[in-house]
Design an enzyme around this catalytic site. Structure first.
Site, PDB file in Angstrom:
ATOM      1  N   CYS A   9       0.800  -1.171  -0.020  1.00  0.00           N
ATOM      2  CA  CYS A   9      -0.099  -0.137   0.080  1.00  0.00           C
ATOM      3  C   CYS A   9       0.932   0.987  -0.028  1.00  0.00           C
ATOM      4  O   CYS A   9       2.076   1.011  -0.506  1.00  0.00           O
ATOM      5  CB  CYS A   9      -0.977  -0.032   1.268  1.00  0.00           C
ATOM      6  SG  CYS A   9      -0.204  -0.058   2.729  1.00  0.00           S
ATOM      7  N   ARG A  15      -3.176  -0.839   5.394  1.00  0.00           N
ATOM      8  CA  ARG A  15      -3.904  -1.727   4.568  1.00  0.00           C
ATOM      9  C   ARG A  15      -3.113  -2.881   4.175  1.00  0.00           C
ATOM     10  O   ARG A  15      -3.631  -4.061   4.668  1.00  0.00           O
ATOM     11  CB  ARG A  15      -4.125  -1.249   3.359  1.00  0.00           C
ATOM     12  CG  ARG A  15      -5.674  -0.169   3.199  1.00  0.00           C
ATOM     13  CD  ARG A  15      -5.617   0.674   1.832  1.00  0.00           C
ATOM     14  NE  ARG A  15      -4.688   1.663   1.599  1.00  0.00           N
ATOM     15  CZ  ARG A  15      -4.369   2.189   0.565  1.00  0.00           C
ATOM     16  NH1 ARG A  15      -5.176   2.215  -0.278  1.00  0.00           N
ATOM     17  NH2 ARG A  15      -3.351   3.276   0.482  1.00  0.00           N
ATOM     18  N   ASP A 123      -8.240   3.675   0.996  1.00  0.00           N
ATOM     19  CA  ASP A 123      -7.034   4.364   2.064  1.00  0.00           C
ATOM     20  C   ASP A 123      -7.832   4.708   3.241  1.00  0.00           C
ATOM     21  O   ASP A 123      -8.717   5.780   3.213  1.00  0.00           O
ATOM     22  CB  ASP A 123      -6.255   5.423   1.608  1.00  0.00           C
ATOM     23  CG  ASP A 123      -5.379   5.865   2.561  1.00  0.00           C
ATOM     24  OD1 ASP A 123      -5.395   5.375   3.623  1.00  0.00           O
ATOM     25  OD2 ASP A 123      -4.179   6.613   2.008  1.00  0.00           O
TER      26      ASP A 123
END
Ligand code: 4NP
Length: 155
Positions: A9, A15, A123
Site C-alpha cells: 500500500c 492496509r 485508504d
C-alpha cells in the site's frame, strides 16, 4: 522453496499489514511466506496503525509486531506475487519494474475478486473509525480467494 507473496500500500501501516496478517493466517507457513511494504517512506520502522492492529486482534490475528518498510526494486526478485491495494500503488510499483517478468508479478488486489474492474481498496488512514471493519471484511474476502488459488496452484 516457498511461494512468496508481498502486499503493498502507500504507508505500510494500515492496509497492507492487515492484508499480510490475513493472508498469512490462511496459508501453511512451511510452503508460503507473506510480507508487506509501502510505496512511500513516511512510516518506515513503525508498527501498524493502532486501528489496523485492533481490528486484526478482534479477528484473532496479531499484526502488532510488524514494522513498516518501503518497497524496493529487490522485491521483484524476492517475491513471486505482488498485490497492490490501489491503482496509485499499482502504477508506482509498475514504474519501478525492470522488465516484463517483474511487471507480470503485480496485480491490483481486488481484481482477484472483480476481474478487470480495477477497484481500489480505499485508504482508511484519514477516514472514520468504521473504515477499518469495512477494510477488514474486504481484505478477508479477497485473501480467501487468493489463498484458495495459491493452494491449488502450489501445493
Ligand atoms: P496505508 O494508509 O497506505 O494503508 O498504510 C496510509 C497511511 C499513512 C498515510 C497514507 C496512507 N500517510 O499519508 O501518512
Amino acid at each position: 522453496m516457498k511461494t512468496r507473496i508481498l502486499m503493498v500500500c502507500l504507508g505500510n501501516i494500515c492496509r497492507s499489514p492487515l492484508a499480510e496478517g490475513i493472508l498469512a493466517s490462511k496459508l501453511p507457513s512451511q510452503h508460503f511466506s507473506v510480507d508487506s511494504a509501502g510505496t512511500g517512506d513516511y512510516h518506515i520502522g513503525k508498527n501498524p496503525d493502532p486501528r489496523s492492529i485492533a481490528i486484526a486482534k478482534l479477528n484473532g490475528i496479531d499484526i502488532s509486531t510488524q514494522k513498516a518498510r518501503q518497497f524496493s526494486n529487490q522485491d521483484f526478485e524476492n517475491f513471486d506475487y505482488i498485490y497492490a491495494m490501489d491503482g496509485t500503488n499499482y502504477q508506482d510499483i509498475i514504474d519501478l519494474a525492470p522488465n516484463g517478468t517483474a511487471e507480470k508479478k503485480v496485480t491490483l488486489i481486488l481484481n482477484e475478486l472483480f476481474d478487470g474492474e480495477n477497484v481500489d481498496v480505499p485508504d482508511p488512514y484519514f477516514g472514520l473509525e468504521n473504515g477499518f471493519p469495512i477494510l477488514y471484511d474486504m481484505l478477508e474476502e479477497v485473501c480467501d480467494t487468493i489463498a484458495e488459488n495459491l493452494k491449488k496452484k502450489h501445493l
